[in-house]
Design a protein around this motif. Structure first.
Motif, PDB file in Angstrom:
ATOM      1  N   GLU A 154       0.805  -1.181   0.064  1.00 42.63           N
ATOM      2  CA  GLU A 154      -0.036  -0.143   0.090  1.00 42.63           C
ATOM      3  C   GLU A 154       0.804   1.159   0.008  1.00 42.63           C
ATOM      4  O   GLU A 154       0.300   2.346  -0.052  1.00 42.63           O
ATOM      5  N   ASP A 155       2.152   1.039   0.320  1.00 45.42           N
ATOM      6  CA  ASP A 155       2.975   2.282   0.343  1.00 45.42           C
ATOM      7  C   ASP A 155       3.594   2.615  -1.117  1.00 45.42           C
ATOM      8  O   ASP A 155       4.292   3.586  -1.211  1.00 45.42           O
ATOM      9  N   SER A 156       3.131   1.862  -1.993  1.00 45.44           N
ATOM     10  CA  SER A 156       3.803   2.057  -3.453  1.00 45.44           C
ATOM     11  C   SER A 156       3.118   3.413  -3.844  1.00 45.44           C
ATOM     12  O   SER A 156       2.006   3.451  -4.176  1.00 45.44           O
ATOM     13  N   SER A 157       3.979   4.112  -4.197  1.00 43.27           N
ATOM     14  CA  SER A 157       3.405   5.649  -4.440  1.00 43.27           C
ATOM     15  C   SER A 157       4.705   6.309  -5.135  1.00 43.27           C
ATOM     16  O   SER A 157       5.811   5.804  -5.163  1.00 43.27           O
ATOM     17  N   ILE A 158       4.452   7.551  -5.717  1.00 41.09           N
ATOM     18  CA  ILE A 158       5.402   8.438  -5.882  1.00 41.09           C
ATOM     19  C   ILE A 158       5.454   9.488  -4.508  1.00 41.09           C
ATOM     20  O   ILE A 158       4.573   9.759  -4.128  1.00 41.09           O
ATOM     21  N   TYR A 159       6.701   9.552  -4.091  1.00 36.27           N
ATOM     22  CA  TYR A 159       6.929  10.588  -3.166  1.00 36.27           C
ATOM     23  C   TYR A 159       7.416  11.867  -3.729  1.00 36.27           C
ATOM     24  O   TYR A 159       8.626  11.714  -4.440  1.00 36.27           O
ATOM     25  N   LEU A 160       7.216  12.852  -3.334  1.00 37.56           N
ATOM     26  CA  LEU A 160       7.660  14.263  -3.910  1.00 37.56           C
ATOM     27  C   LEU A 160       8.039  15.250  -2.714  1.00 37.56           C
ATOM     28  O   LEU A 160       7.092  15.169  -1.792  1.00 37.56           O
ATOM     29  N   CYS A 161       9.120  15.950  -2.786  1.00 34.58           N
ATOM     30  CA  CYS A 161       9.448  16.768  -1.951  1.00 34.58           C
ATOM     31  C   CYS A 161       9.335  18.161  -2.738  1.00 34.58           C
ATOM     32  O   CYS A 161       9.016  18.480  -3.944  1.00 34.58           O
ATOM     33  N   SER A 162       8.882  19.333  -1.837  1.00 37.43           N
ATOM     34  CA  SER A 162       8.587  20.577  -2.372  1.00 37.43           C
ATOM     35  C   SER A 162       9.136  21.671  -1.432  1.00 37.43           C
ATOM     36  O   SER A 162       9.465  21.322  -0.288  1.00 37.43           O
ATOM     37  N   VAL A 163       9.449  22.813  -2.170  1.00 36.69           N
ATOM     38  CA  VAL A 163      10.027  23.646  -1.437  1.00 36.69           C
ATOM     39  C   VAL A 163       9.318  25.070  -1.644  1.00 36.69           C
ATOM     40  O   VAL A 163       8.546  25.220  -2.658  1.00 36.69           O
ATOM     41  N   GLY A 164       9.003  25.663  -0.389  1.00 35.49           N
ATOM     42  CA  GLY A 164       7.954  27.077  -0.611  1.00 35.49           C
ATOM     43  C   GLY A 164       9.240  28.383  -0.604  1.00 35.49           C
ATOM     44  O   GLY A 164      10.028  28.368   0.016  1.00 35.49           O
ATOM     45  N   VAL A 165       8.649  29.157  -1.437  1.00 37.54           N
ATOM     46  CA  VAL A 165       9.289  30.396  -1.638  1.00 37.54           C
ATOM     47  C   VAL A 165       8.598  31.401  -0.922  1.00 37.54           C
ATOM     48  O   VAL A 165       7.486  31.686  -1.299  1.00 37.54           O
ATOM     49  N   THR A 166       9.067  31.937   0.301  1.00 39.20           N
ATOM     50  CA  THR A 166       8.182  32.758   1.100  1.00 39.20           C
ATOM     51  C   THR A 166       7.777  34.157   0.385  1.00 39.20           C
ATOM     52  O   THR A 166       6.549  34.637   0.561  1.00 39.20           O
ATOM     53  N   SER A 167       8.783  34.711  -0.209  1.00 33.13           N
ATOM     54  CA  SER A 167       8.389  36.047  -1.011  1.00 33.13           C
ATOM     55  C   SER A 167       7.056  35.927  -1.935  1.00 33.13           C
ATOM     56  O   SER A 167       6.629  36.693  -2.083  1.00 33.13           O
ATOM     57  N   SER A 168       7.055  34.786  -2.638  1.00 31.66           N
ATOM     58  CA  SER A 168       6.118  34.705  -3.620  1.00 31.66           C
ATOM     59  C   SER A 168       5.031  33.495  -3.412  1.00 31.66           C
ATOM     60  O   SER A 168       4.010  33.585  -4.005  1.00 31.66           O
ATOM     61  N   PHE A 214       8.555  21.641  -7.091  1.00 30.48           N
ATOM     62  CA  PHE A 214       8.468  20.275  -6.846  1.00 30.48           C
ATOM     63  C   PHE A 214       9.857  19.544  -7.219  1.00 30.48           C
ATOM     64  O   PHE A 214      10.247  19.868  -8.324  1.00 30.48           O
ATOM     65  N   GLY A 215      10.340  18.674  -6.655  1.00 29.57           N
ATOM     66  CA  GLY A 215      11.525  17.674  -6.958  1.00 29.57           C
ATOM     67  C   GLY A 215      10.780  16.887  -8.115  1.00 29.57           C
ATOM     68  O   GLY A 215       9.437  16.708  -8.263  1.00 29.57           O
ATOM     69  N   PRO A 216      11.621  16.073  -8.715  1.00 29.17           N
ATOM     70  CA  PRO A 216      11.176  15.013  -9.798  1.00 29.17           C
ATOM     71  C   PRO A 216      10.357  13.840  -9.129  1.00 29.17           C
ATOM     72  O   PRO A 216       9.734  13.180  -9.871  1.00 29.17           O
ATOM     73  N   GLY A 217      10.283  13.822  -7.949  1.00 37.16           N
ATOM     74  CA  GLY A 217       9.610  12.629  -7.436  1.00 37.16           C
ATOM     75  C   GLY A 217      10.411  11.237  -7.456  1.00 37.16           C
ATOM     76  O   GLY A 217      11.548  10.912  -8.037  1.00 37.16           O
ATOM     77  N   THR A 218      10.156  10.495  -6.425  1.00 33.37           N
ATOM     78  CA  THR A 218      10.860   8.842  -6.178  1.00 33.37           C
ATOM     79  C   THR A 218       9.687   7.835  -6.296  1.00 33.37           C
ATOM     80  O   THR A 218       8.495   8.016  -5.605  1.00 33.37           O
ATOM     81  N   ARG A 219       9.720   7.004  -7.381  1.00 31.38           N
ATOM     82  CA  ARG A 219       8.691   6.248  -7.411  1.00 31.38           C
ATOM     83  C   ARG A 219       9.114   4.878  -6.760  1.00 31.38           C
ATOM     84  O   ARG A 219      10.041   4.253  -6.844  1.00 31.38           O
ATOM     85  N   LEU A 220       8.302   4.665  -5.714  1.00 33.70           N
ATOM     86  CA  LEU A 220       8.373   3.412  -4.945  1.00 33.70           C
ATOM     87  C   LEU A 220       7.689   2.368  -5.313  1.00 33.70           C
ATOM     88  O   LEU A 220       6.365   2.489  -5.243  1.00 33.70           O
ATOM     89  N   THR A 221       7.815   0.986  -5.404  1.00 36.25           N
ATOM     90  CA  THR A 221       7.087   0.005  -5.522  1.00 36.25           C
ATOM     91  C   THR A 221       7.698  -1.080  -4.610  1.00 36.25           C
ATOM     92  O   THR A 221       8.765  -1.393  -4.346  1.00 36.25           O
ATOM     93  N   VAL A 222       6.469  -1.532  -3.753  1.00 38.65           N
ATOM     94  CA  VAL A 222       6.828  -2.367  -2.768  1.00 38.65           C
ATOM     95  C   VAL A 222       6.238  -3.696  -3.029  1.00 38.65           C
ATOM     96  O   VAL A 222       4.962  -3.804  -3.448  1.00 38.65           O
ATOM     97  N   THR A 223       6.956  -4.783  -3.039  1.00 39.17           N
ATOM     98  CA  THR A 223       6.489  -5.938  -3.247  1.00 39.17           C
ATOM     99  C   THR A 223       6.366  -7.186  -2.129  1.00 39.17           C
ATOM    100  O   THR A 223       6.805  -6.667  -1.105  1.00 39.17           O
TER     101      THR A 223
END
Lengths: 114, 114
Positions: free
Chosen positions: B86-100, B105-114
């Motif tokens: 059930e944890d099989s997903s794409i995990y993405l990190c993002s950063v916030g620009v405070t001024s705007s 987003f980052g390009p993501g990590t595709r995780l497959t759990v078998t």
């Protein structure tokens, strides 16, 4: 709680045509930000356009423009002269400056046909 | 904007193991976020990674399952612990620009759990 609704799960248009993607949202806040993100098959999330709620003027970025109707809580994206590279999943998103958390809609899958 | 990289870009893991995903930004940022995108779905915020303090988790996500580190203003890790299919997903990190108030987003990590 804020919600974002995209009522069109999937759309297809011919290359060079104009297409409009719909988005509605619900919030009790007066100050917020709205975004459209594009996610092509490569899965990289790309910020397409941003709208500040306190600005009445609709944002534009080259071929991309929005129709922001604050009273109706509507935020549609218009893509003019669509190109094959516009094929992607498009997400409408809401953010409150209180916590900087983005709430995404379910997305609209857009196909540009040659 | 900011340039964000993630490692690994994809991985296939066995049930019961753990995977640590790294997120690196090319500039110092205050706000970093981790999202999960299940197959064919929208993005769901897991937690906000705070520099120098514990991460703030959203409802439905707990620290024991998704421990997060934020040792400095350019780097964060997300660990997916005791994985199940059930944890099989794409995990993405993002950063916030405070001024705007924009998030990138980052390009993501595709995780497959078998």
């Amino acid at each position: 709680a804020q919600t974002v609704t995209q009522s069109q799960p999937e759309m297809s248009v011919q290359e060079a045509e104009t297409v409009t993607l719909s988005c509605t949202y619900d919030t009790s806040e007066s100050n917020y930000y709205l975004f459209w993100y594009k996610q092509p098959p490569s899965r990289q999330m790309i910020l397409v356009i941003r709208q500040e709620a306190y600005k009445q003027q609709n944002a534009t970025e080259n071929r991309f423009s929005v129709n922001f109707q604050k009273a109706a809580k509507s935020f549609s994206l218009k893509i003019s002269d669509s190109q094959l590279g516009d094929t992607a999943m498009y997400f409408c998103a809401f953010m409150s400056p209180r916590d900087d958390k983005i709430i995404f809609g379910k997305g609209t899958r857009l196909h540009i046909l040659p | 904007s900011a340039v964000i990289s993630q490692k690994p870009s994809r991985d296939i893991c066995q049930r019961g193991t753990s995977l640590t995903i790294q997120c690196q930004v090319d500039s110092q940022v205050t706000m970093m976020f981790w999202y999960r995108q299940q197959p064919g779905q929208s993005l769901t915020l897991i937690a906000t990674a705070n520099q120098g303090s514990e991460a703030t988790y959203e409802s439905g996500f707990v620290i024991d399952k998704f421990p997060i580190s934020r040792p400095n203003l350019t780097f964060s890790t997300l660990t997916v612990s005791n994985m199940s299919p059930e944890d099989s997903s794409i995990y993405l990190c993002s950063v916030g620009v405070t001024s705007s108030y924009e998030q990138y987003f980052g390009p993501g990590t595709r995780l497959t759990v078998t």
